[in-house]
Design an enzyme around this catalytic site. Sequence first.
Site, PDB file in Angstrom:
ATOM      1  N   PHE A 155       0.935  -1.359  -0.015  1.00  0.00           N
ATOM      2  CA  PHE A 155       0.003   0.142  -0.049  1.00  0.00           C
ATOM      3  C   PHE A 155       0.915   1.192  -0.044  1.00  0.00           C
ATOM      4  O   PHE A 155       1.635   1.478   0.971  1.00  0.00           O
ATOM      5  CB  PHE A 155      -0.931   0.031   1.257  1.00  0.00           C
ATOM      6  CG  PHE A 155      -1.747   1.250   1.114  1.00  0.00           C
ATOM      7  CD1 PHE A 155      -2.929   1.238   0.440  1.00  0.00           C
ATOM      8  CD2 PHE A 155      -1.606   2.433   1.706  1.00  0.00           C
ATOM      9  CE1 PHE A 155      -3.839   2.054   0.314  1.00  0.00           C
ATOM     10  CE2 PHE A 155      -2.275   3.475   1.848  1.00  0.00           C
ATOM     11  CZ  PHE A 155      -3.528   3.394   1.044  1.00  0.00           C
ATOM     12  N   ASP A 240       9.548   2.797   1.440  1.00  0.00           N
ATOM     13  CA  ASP A 240       8.536   3.628   2.098  1.00  0.00           C
ATOM     14  C   ASP A 240       8.152   3.435   3.379  1.00  0.00           C
ATOM     15  O   ASP A 240       7.710   2.400   4.103  1.00  0.00           O
ATOM     16  CB  ASP A 240       7.108   2.978   1.349  1.00  0.00           C
ATOM     17  CG  ASP A 240       6.102   3.620   1.475  1.00  0.00           C
ATOM     18  OD1 ASP A 240       6.091   4.579   2.599  1.00  0.00           O
ATOM     19  OD2 ASP A 240       4.977   3.415   0.807  1.00  0.00           O
ATOM     20  N   LYS A 269       3.334  11.045   6.846  1.00  0.00           N
ATOM     21  CA  LYS A 269       2.550  11.072   8.039  1.00  0.00           C
ATOM     22  C   LYS A 269       3.020  11.530   9.239  1.00  0.00           C
ATOM     23  O   LYS A 269       2.863  13.029   9.262  1.00  0.00           O
ATOM     24  CB  LYS A 269       2.462   9.521   8.272  1.00  0.00           C
ATOM     25  CG  LYS A 269       1.293   8.933   7.371  1.00  0.00           C
ATOM     26  CD  LYS A 269       1.031   7.277   7.547  1.00  0.00           C
ATOM     27  CE  LYS A 269       0.118   6.916   6.454  1.00  0.00           C
ATOM     28  NZ  LYS A 269      -1.096   7.620   6.334  1.00  0.00           N
TER      29      LYS A 269
END
Length: 414
Positions: A155, A240, A269
């Site tokens: 994801f 990531d 984030k």
Amino acid sequence: MTTGHNLDAELVPVTAATRAELARADVHSAHNYSPLPVVIESGSGAWVRGIDGVDYLDVLAGYSALNFGHAHPELVEIAREQIGRLTLTSRAFQHDRFAQFCADVARLCRKDAVLPMNTGAEAVETALKLARKWGYDVKGVPHDRAEIITCSGNFHGRTIGVVGFSSDPDARDGFGPFPPGFPSVEYGSVDAVADATTENTVAILVEPIQGEAGVLVPPDGYLAGVRRLCDARGILMLADEIQSGLGRTGETFACDHEGVVPDVYILGKALGGGLVPVSAVVADRDVMDVIHPGQHGSTFGGNALACAVGSGVVRLLETGDYQRRSRELGRHLHALLAELPGDCVAEVRGRGLWAGVQLASGQPSARVICERLLARRVLAKDAHEGTIRIAPPLVISREDVTWAVEKLAEALAE
């Protein structure tokens, strides 16, 4: 840290006011989410308050965007001061927070250069562009032939480019056709990466831990094996670390657990401290400098507010306190989760203050368990394949960790 909250309250019903507000939002918002029936109005640390006046323990932390908790006082003060002074210039002009932000993030990552963006998906797309450009300019891959290996179960965001190599039908079905050049291999297998590598391979894109897939931790040695393969075959390792980075796993980066330094860090984030969207791609000059003026950019990327908050986040991380809390409280969390009954829980995965609780066959859905937790004033979220994600803010107290797992045990037994 103590909770300051009543941990002995009765089950909380969904109030009429909450239902009314959810219905009001449903009228004019796109139906791309199905949130739990709670409406939050304020938060502090690991706790939030709903419009029903009830306090809830947040053990999702905005998918790690809230690593430092809700309304972290130092970060809020930084943002408040910056908002009153300067927020945005675009990158057409320099501002006085930009150089420090880039220096801070580069130092944290032990890299030379930073390309700031806003969202995680933007940072992933930026890293993909960077890797392709490097492949053409440095490696000499023929024009428009570059390939970037991806992993099943990934994801990396919601853009057309990214969902094209997702293996989640909800993410990709109905959105094609997709850009070519992203072969997918089994996550956790170095041999699969080796077999997929060709003379046109320029990079592999990997999550050190797959969050959305259910907090999947790869086998020991996987990341180190990928690093060695990349070195041997002259390809870039793109990590990531949007969810796994910045203290979540007990180290600054999840790659640190294997002593691995990727060629490119992808951050997001928590870099915005839970206040503003901030993301970044971080690499050494031999990779980053293939991008020239006019070839990539963002109006809001690297804005003054984002840079001020991002620098504040780096300062918090450089104390080491948050990584230590994640390690210590993570051990406590996983010890408690390991005691949950085997007829309810098939497996617990994770690292640090991050866990995926895999429900046993025959149990209610993870969504149902999360609704039961909501009634017990704990906010959690289901992931794919019957997994409950637990990823509280790193400021959570030991007492609250214990209480959250007690509530989970109750929800499983209901």
